[in-house]
Design an enzyme around this catalytic site. Structure first.
Site, PDB file in Angstrom:
ATOM      1  N   HIS A 128       0.819  -1.213   0.000  1.00 31.02           N
ATOM      2  CA  HIS A 128       0.000   0.000   0.000  1.00 31.02           C
ATOM      3  C   HIS A 128       0.852   1.262   0.000  1.00 31.02           C
ATOM      4  CE1 HIS A 128      -4.238  -1.165   0.465  1.00 31.02           C
ATOM      5  NE2 HIS A 128      -3.803  -2.213   1.140  1.00 31.02           N
ATOM      6  N   ASP A 152     -10.748  -6.796   2.077  1.00 33.99           N
ATOM      7  CA  ASP A 152     -10.600  -5.582   1.283  1.00 33.99           C
ATOM      8  C   ASP A 152     -11.654  -5.485   0.188  1.00 33.99           C
ATOM      9  OD1 ASP A 152      -8.479  -4.563   2.683  1.00 33.99           O
ATOM     10  OD2 ASP A 152      -6.942  -5.391   1.364  1.00 33.99           O
ATOM     11  N   HIS A 196     -36.208  23.072  38.929  1.00 34.84           N
ATOM     12  CA  HIS A 196     -36.500  21.759  38.335  1.00 34.84           C
ATOM     13  C   HIS A 196     -37.760  21.166  38.977  1.00 34.84           C
ATOM     14  CE1 HIS A 196     -32.513  22.113  36.664  1.00 34.84           C
ATOM     15  NE2 HIS A 196     -32.539  20.892  36.151  1.00 34.84           N
TER      16      HIS A 196
END
Length: 433
Positions: A265, A365, A424
């Site tokens: 590669h 691949d 809250h």
């Protein structure tokens, strides 16, 4: 290849991490360069992309946004055997990717109280397909198909312009884009392409994406780190890696062939063998001396095998071999060991695991149905390869009726008071009137 002999040493996890072969200096330099290239594209847009094309791709005056005619021309000229192989690969990757999309689930916490789990695709993805020393039409498939399976509606593809094709994207890459219905393609490469996808280039009609994916060299991988946080990214799929774990049952010729297959590669590719068998190590070295010089890219292979990122590692036993591999966290892991299927359960850190002598990385691949865009540089210890899930965001949708809220109202108020956040609690009390 150099040899690292770890026999007779009981290494701690940190010592194992220090012992694994890495080209760390190259990665550090790549990050600095990538940061500069991405910043230039973000600042100067098309001008920076053209400057980088001149410097790195040695092309000028080409169409940065690929005309549809180029895609149509490439598709019509695609070799029949190659098209048949691509069609088969597309079908296999589509099937493998479909298994990665979870079904939505509705959990009833109690009557009237529901939490729905769903997986929402991003609106827009940018995929990168390398095109330097080799051409990767398979990477078009590996990027685009999972995005499509996930339900992404807008996909932009970037790939470097080719000097020997008058600055066009390689025709086989364009042909696969055509096969998959992708018509937004840009002839831009390297770290600058990642920046362009992340931040957009208005003059090209390139809108910013939500997620950037795809393999590339260390500069491309580093550019993803630069843009992370502004956009989502997959793991850094940089210069390729293969680690082969092998015992005395392995076939040295197959091991050598697979090391060479990844070394071709790029000069920065990592090829590592870890083995309990000195005899196998010697046989692999002999086989490499024959195979590496006979392959088409012999010079590139030789550089990769001689680099600091490649080595033959000798260890005492199977447990040490497993520990070394898990510390390394390879992109591709091949198991050439007795009872490889059973052993695979103990190899926990790898982008993808290839089990047994009939399962080479080359299969993954192209035709395995798995994805070949995988984490490198040890990132498989905490990150996964590319898949449909890369383009999905898990979301929880909460729905309570009044009775279900009332059932837990006092507990919400108690916790809100404990955290000194009384509003809250007030928001819940307001619904109890």
């Amino acid at each position: 290849m150099r040899t690292i002999d770890l026999r007779g040493r009981a290494l701690s996890p940190s010592e194992l991490l220090s012992a694994v072969p890495r080209a760390s200096a190259a990665r550090a330099a790549a990050l600095d360069t990538a940061r500069e290239l991405v910043a230039a594209v973000r600042r100067d847009g098309e001008d920076a992309l053209r400057d980088q094309a001149t410097r790195f791709d040695r092309v000028e005056g080409h169409a940065l946004r690929v005309p549809q005619a180029h895609i149509d021309e490439a598709l019509s000229g695609l070799d029949g055997d190659v098209r048949a192989a691509l069609d088969e690969a597309i079908a296999r990757v589509r099937a493998g990717s479909a298994a990665q999309v979870p079904e939505p689930r509705d959990t009833e916490i109690e009557p009237g109280a529901h939490v729905r789990q769903r997986w929402q695709p991003v609106a827009r993805a940018g995929v990168y397909v390398p095109g330097g020393k080799a051409v990767y039409p398979s990477s078009v498939i590996m990027n685009v198909v999972p995005a499509q399976v996930a339900g992404v509606r807008s996909i932009a593809l970037a790939s470097p312009p080719q000097r020997d094709a008058a600055g066009r994207v390689h025709p086989t890459i364009l042909a696969v884009a055509g096969l998959l219905g992708i018509n937004e393609v840009y002839a831009i490469g390297g770290a600058g392409a990642i920046g362009a996808l992340a931040y957009g280039v208005e003059s090209l009609g390139l809108a910013p994406v939500d997620v950037v994916t795809g393999p590339g060299n260390n500069f491309v991988a580093s550019a993803k780190r630069v843009v992370a946080g502004d956009v989502g990214t997959d793991a850094e799929a940089g210069a390729t890696e293969i680690l082969i774990a092998a015992d005395e049952t392995a076939d040295a010729a197959l091991v050598a062939a697979d090391l060479v297959s990844q070394a071709e590669h790029d000069e920065q590719a990592a090829a590592v063998l870890v083995t309990t068998s000195p005899e196998l190590a010697s046989a692999v070295e002999s086989a490499l001396s024959e195979i590496a010089v006979a392959t088409r890219h012999a010079e590139r292979v030789a550089a990769a095998l001689a680099g600091p990122q490649s080595a033959i590692v000798l260890v005492d036993d199977v447990a040490a071999m497993e520990s070394f591999s898990n510390a390394y966290g390879p992109e591709h892991l091949e198991l050439h060991v007795a009872d490889a299927r059973v052993a695979a359960d103990r190899y926990t850190n790898a982008g993808a695991i290839f089990v047994g002598p009939a399962t080479p990385v080359s299969l993954g691949d192209y035709m395995a149905g798995s994805n070949h865009v995988l984490p490198t540089g040890g990132q498989s210890r905490y990150a996964s390869g590319l898949g449909a899930y890369t383009f999905l965001r898990p979301q929880q949708v909460i729905e309570y009726d009044a009775a279900a809220l009332a059932a837990v109202a006092d507990r919400i108020v108690a916790l809100a008071e404990a955290e000194a956040l009384p509003a809250h609690g007030d928001a819940v009390r307001a619904r109890q009137r």
